[in-house]
Design a protein around this motif. Structure first.
Motif, PDB file in Angstrom:
ATOM      1  N   ILE A 309      40.465  35.089  33.928  1.00 50.31           N
ATOM      2  CA  ILE A 309      40.555  35.971  35.095  1.00 50.31           C
ATOM      3  C   ILE A 309      41.589  37.066  34.843  1.00 50.31           C
ATOM      4  N   ALA A 310      42.757  36.661  34.364  1.00 44.20           N
ATOM      5  CA  ALA A 310      43.821  37.646  34.093  1.00 44.20           C
ATOM      6  C   ALA A 310      43.392  38.611  32.996  1.00 44.20           C
ATOM      7  N   ARG A 311      42.701  38.119  31.975  1.00 44.44           N
ATOM      8  CA  ARG A 311      42.268  38.982  30.871  1.00 44.44           C
ATOM      9  C   ARG A 311      41.269  40.033  31.355  1.00 44.44           C
ATOM     10  N   LEU A 312      40.333  39.615  32.178  1.00 42.47           N
ATOM     11  CA  LEU A 312      39.344  40.550  32.707  1.00 42.47           C
ATOM     12  C   LEU A 312      40.016  41.617  33.559  1.00 42.47           C
ATOM     13  N   ARG A 313      40.871  41.209  34.462  1.00 41.34           N
ATOM     14  CA  ARG A 313      41.502  42.164  35.379  1.00 41.34           C
ATOM     15  C   ARG A 313      42.390  43.150  34.608  1.00 41.34           C
ATOM     16  N   GLY A 315      42.074  44.001  31.481  1.00 41.90           N
ATOM     17  CA  GLY A 315      41.247  44.852  30.643  1.00 41.90           C
ATOM     18  C   GLY A 315      40.497  45.920  31.403  1.00 41.90           C
ATOM     19  N   LEU A 316      40.192  45.667  32.682  1.00 42.57           N
ATOM     20  CA  LEU A 316      39.435  46.643  33.462  1.00 42.57           C
ATOM     21  C   LEU A 316      40.309  47.733  34.077  1.00 42.57           C
ATOM     22  N   GLN A 317      41.593  47.484  34.252  1.00 42.86           N
ATOM     23  CA  GLN A 317      42.445  48.447  34.959  1.00 42.86           C
ATOM     24  C   GLN A 317      42.401  49.845  34.340  1.00 42.86           C
ATOM     25  N   ARG A 326      35.692  50.195  42.092  1.00 45.97           N
ATOM     26  CA  ARG A 326      36.855  49.488  42.630  1.00 45.97           C
ATOM     27  C   ARG A 326      36.736  47.995  42.333  1.00 45.97           C
ATOM     28  N   LEU A 327      37.799  47.430  41.811  1.00 46.61           N
ATOM     29  CA  LEU A 327      37.854  45.995  41.552  1.00 46.61           C
ATOM     30  C   LEU A 327      38.525  45.309  42.725  1.00 46.61           C
ATOM     31  N   ALA A 395      33.189  49.558  29.837  1.00 45.93           N
ATOM     32  CA  ALA A 395      33.866  50.788  29.403  1.00 45.93           C
ATOM     33  C   ALA A 395      32.852  51.839  28.967  1.00 45.93           C
ATOM     34  N   GLY A 396      31.761  51.390  28.341  1.00 46.21           N
ATOM     35  CA  GLY A 396      30.741  52.331  27.901  1.00 46.21           C
ATOM     36  C   GLY A 396      29.867  52.861  29.013  1.00 46.21           C
TER      37      GLY A 396
END
Length: 415
Positions: A309-313, A315-317, A326-327, A395-396
């Motif tokens: 969960i922390a890795r996804l959040r 990485g998306l910021q 919006r996340l 990202a793409g």
């Protein structure tokens, strides 16, 4: 006999379906076959899936499969009757006792499905002349249960406890029921359960919590949202009915409701979706007991899920900065990436599919208009590399941020 020569309303369905297509609201089922880890074969294509509620990765666990097979050998495949006739097997009885112990509540009642639980227990608790108070973002099964109850419904803005307090204060009803998701299914945020309970204590109301997405994941040993806030065991309140599904983190099927012994007995006597339906097969109860043992003892699954969960959040910021995407504010396995328009959400979903990633778009009426989204569901079955693949895919596809776009002075003008 006179034949009706007017056009039949039945002939309207093709046009009504076409209208769903035009609004990008038509749903399509996909045929899936489980593969290894978090992979699914979707309509014949192998995909890395971020859509399953199998939060702990238990659905294909060998211990559950073995327990289900043993249960089938001992009890057969079907229950044959309602629980109040002959469908309540020894396996189902043992499961109810195990669920009550696990949830640290006095008694539990096991249902064949989560939806059937809520649409049945709400009308068993309140009726015409009573008052019901519902969070605006509650799941459909709570909403439908409220409608079936015929109680007077007060719908308060999401998580607005001031509005709930005012509505409870103004209600003249003697019997009041507050219903709320514990973890909201489309946003992943967690209800303020202690504050909800305090309001119910103040206004002599009953609180029904749907912890479909917290059970097995939150709290000590995964005992759920009530346990997360220390409201089980000696601190359990007789004003709380705790409902949770067993087809998500538990990896099997069904649901249960737990709480005060008298309340659970009342539900057994009055819940139509329990009384008039065939009981869940005993083989599922056998598998669920194995699942509870794994949930309780394998803390590494929740620890791994938290890291993902922390890795996804994180990485998306940088990807989302300056974009209209919006996340949601969630620390749970449900990560809502709000895109906005239906067609744009579908386009992102298709772009991910082309990259071998399966993240279905969620559109109205499941979510409010203008908030179509990708509901990213993480699981302990995912690896860190899996999450990185999703981040790279998004990202793409992300629109260029406002910071990357040319300034208005440099943009060409139209003749």
């Amino acid at each position: 006999m006179t034949l009706n020569t007017h056009p039949s309303w039945i002939d309207e369905f093709p046009a009504r379906i076409a209208e769903l297509d035009r609004a990008h609201l038509r749903r399509r089922r996909r045929v899936v076959v489980p593969e290894s880890g978090a992979r699914l074969q979707v309509d014949g294509q192998s995909m890395l899936a971020f859509c399953s509620n199998d939060y702990l990765g238990l659905a294909s666990h060998p211990a559950l499969v073995q327990a289900a097979c043993a249960g089938a050998h001992e009890f057969g495949v079907g229950a044959g009757a309602s629980p109040l006739v002959s469908g309540h097997s020894a396996a189902n009885e043992a499961l109810e006792q195990a669920l009550a112990r696990f949830a640290e509540l006095p008694r539990a009642l096991y249902f064949y499905a989560g939806y059937a639980t809520n649409i049945g227990i709400v009308p068993a608790l309140v009726a015409e002349g009573d008052a019901l108070f519902s969070d605006a973002l509650n799941h459909a099964c709570l909403i439908d249960g409220a409608r079936l109850s015929r109680a007077h419904i007060h719908r308060y803005a999401h998580a607005d406890l001031g509005a709930l307090d005012a509505a409870l204060s103004q209600s003249p009803a003697r019997r009041k029921l507050v219903i709320s998701d514990a973890v909201f299914s489309m946003d992943g945020d967690i209800a303020d359960i202690p504050a909800l309970l305090a309001l119910c204590e103040r206004h002599d109301a009953l609180l029904l919590l749907d912890d479909a997405h917290g059970f097995g994941v939150l709290g000590p040993e995964g005992r759920g949202s009530l346990a997360k806030f220390g409201l089980t065991g000696a601190r359990a309140s007789r004003r709380v009915l705790y409902m949770a599904t067993l087809g998500k983190a538990a990896g099997v099927a069904g649901a249960f409701v737990a709480g005060d012994d008298a309340l659970v007995e009342w539900l057994l006597q009055k819940t139509r979706s329990y009384i008039f339906a065939t009981a869940a097969p005993a083989l599922l109860a056998s598998a669920l007991r194995a699942s509870l043992r794994l949930i309780e003892t394998e803390q590494w699954r929740r620890d791994h899920l938290s890291r993902l969960i922390a890795r996804l959040r994180d990485g998306l910021q940088p990807i989302l900065r300056g974009t209209p995407w919006r996340l949601g504010d969630s620390v749970t396995a449900i990560q809502a990436l709000v895109i906005g328009p239906n067609d744009e959400a579908l386009a992102v979903m298709e772009g991910l599919r082309e990259r071998g990633l399966w993240v279905p778009a969620i559109r109205p009426p499941t979510v409010p208009e203008g908030t179509a989204r990708l509901r990213i569901a993480l699981s302990a079955a995912h690896s860190e590399d899996d999450v990185d693949r999703l981040i790279q895919g998004l990202a793409g596809l992300a629109p260029k941020s406002q910071l990357e776009r040319p300034s208005a002075a440099l943009e060409p003008t139209l003749a």
